[in-house]
Design a protein around this motif. Structure first.
Motif, PDB file in Angstrom:
ATOM      1  N   ALA A  28      44.125  46.547  46.928  1.00 58.68           N
ATOM      2  CA  ALA A  28      43.481  45.422  47.608  1.00 58.68           C
ATOM      3  C   ALA A  28      42.546  44.670  46.673  1.00 58.68           C
ATOM      4  CB  ALA A  28      42.713  45.908  48.841  1.00 58.68           C
ATOM      5  N   LEU A  29      41.959  45.379  45.713  1.00 59.78           N
ATOM      6  CA  LEU A  29      41.068  44.705  44.766  1.00 59.78           C
ATOM      7  C   LEU A  29      41.818  43.688  43.908  1.00 59.78           C
ATOM      8  CD1 LEU A  29      38.790  47.632  43.515  1.00 59.78           C
ATOM      9  CD2 LEU A  29      38.136  45.724  44.985  1.00 59.78           C
ATOM     10  N   LEU A  30      43.128  43.902  43.752  1.00 57.04           N
ATOM     11  CA  LEU A  30      43.911  42.964  42.947  1.00 57.04           C
ATOM     12  C   LEU A  30      44.135  41.655  43.678  1.00 57.04           C
ATOM     13  CD1 LEU A  30      46.563  45.468  41.550  1.00 57.04           C
ATOM     14  CD2 LEU A  30      44.410  44.730  40.512  1.00 57.04           C
ATOM     15  N   GLY A  31      43.840  41.616  44.975  1.00 60.92           N
ATOM     16  CA  GLY A  31      43.951  40.374  45.735  1.00 60.92           C
ATOM     17  C   GLY A  31      42.718  39.502  45.662  1.00 60.92           C
ATOM     18  N   VAL A  32      41.683  39.957  44.962  1.00 64.75           N
ATOM     19  CA  VAL A  32      40.469  39.156  44.808  1.00 64.75           C
ATOM     20  C   VAL A  32      40.771  37.951  43.925  1.00 64.75           C
ATOM     21  CG1 VAL A  32      38.097  39.158  43.951  1.00 64.75           C
ATOM     22  CG2 VAL A  32      39.002  41.182  45.096  1.00 64.75           C
TER      23      VAL A  32
END
Length: 333
Positions: A199-203
């Motif tokens: 999910a952090l890669l969607g920042v």
């Protein structure tokens, strides 16, 4: 606990899912029983008043924060040790606000206790999300849902019908509030950092991501075991005081230059081990580029450094297996 040795990290021997034993009552038994019985009605009252009434009233952010501090005040969570990377003690007010999470940024927080969400809400008034290991989208949740998830069974994927959103859309929709992601996806006992969610890669590339570590003294107010309501509230309300140690790292960004960069060898000593490296290889097979993996490493290293712990290779899947074996031999209360 030898029967659960398979759920220790191979490289470090850390068991992130085992509960932390509380100290024996001893001579403090009368005092602790009195504190629990005295505080429990007040705690129920202020908690019910906030979640059932106050949060729906137009009392503004300051009013809601004051109510949340009342919830933290009943169990005497007073002494909060705050340290920010690059800021000397006592000089935080003289520093630029850029060193703290701010509206439009993302908070990547450790996840050990229901207190985590309440503290973050009392300080930053953020938007809470639920992350899952292998998806870049998140589920928008309320503060109450974030608290309940600290007692929930680990989940590797969202329930059918769950509405997932992109982190970028949340950042755009709530420009005046930070976004909180618990990238470990499930609670631990605070002795290790689990592999981080995609999910952090969607920042968005230019959005600031602040790793935040929350640790407690005494350390037994954590909820690594789902459904441990009674033991948690007993520990929380029966002890005289609790201290939160808050550590905030310098922000990092999921920049396109980092994503497209080739893998580079670092000469700095790392906190992850062979078991964690195996997990990273699995992530690479799942469509995570070298640059994206480096970004997750950076956030994970920051959380481990802030909490003075190591990164482990045990994740949500291993915790699910752990809970199956735990439920066959022990009861959670």
């Amino acid at each position: 606990m030898e029967k659960f040795s398979q759920f220790r990290d191979r490289g470090s021997g850390i068991a992130p899912f085992l509960p932390i034993p509380s100290e024996s009552l001893g001579l403090q038994a009368p005092l602790r029983v009195f504190l629990f019985c005295f505080r429990l009605p007040f705690f129920i009252f202020v908690t019910f008043a906030y979640f059932a009434i106050l949060q729906w009233l137009p009392i503004g952010s300051l009013g809601k924060k004051a109510a949340l501090w009342c919830i933290l005040g009943v169990p005497s969570i007073w002494w909060i040790d705050l340290q920010v990377d690059g800021v000397k003690k006592g000089s935080l007010s003289k520093q630029q606000q850029a060193r703290l999470p701010q509206p439009g940024s993302v908070i990547a927080s450790s996840f050990t206790s229901p207190i985590d969400a309440i503290y973050l809400a009392a300080i930053f008034d953020p938007v809470f999300t639920a992350a899952y290991p292998n998806t870049r989208q998140v589920e928008r949740i309320s503060l109450l849902q974030a608290v309940i998830r600290a007692f929930a069974q680990p989940s590797s994927q969202p329930e059918p019908g769950t509405q997932l959103v992109d982190v970028a859309s949340l950042v755009a929709k709530y420009p005046n509030r930070p976004i909180v992601i618990f990238p470990e996806c499930t609670t631990t006992n605070g002795r290790g950092i689990l592999p981080l969610s995609h999910a952090l890669l969607g920042v968005p590339p230019k959005t600031k991501v602040f790793p935040v570590s929350l640790r407690y003294t005494p350390a037994d107010v954590v909820t690594p075991l789902p459904g441990s309501y009674i033991s948690f509230f007993w520990t929380l309300l029966s002890k005289p005081t609790h201290c939160i140690r808050v550590r905030i790292a310098e922000y990092v960004t999921n920049s396109r230059s980092a994503i497209d960069a080739p893998p580079a060898r670092s000469t700095r000593q790392s906190t992850y081990n062979s078991n964690y490296l195996d997990t990273l290889e699995d992530e690479a097979e799942g469509g995570v580029t070298a640059g994206e993996k480096a970004f997750l490493d950076l956030v994970g290293e920051s959380l481990a450094r802030l909490g003075r712990v190591k990164r482990v290779g045990l994740g949500v899947k291993e915790k699910q297996e752990f809970m199956v074996k735990w439920s066959k031999t022990r009861k959670t209360w």
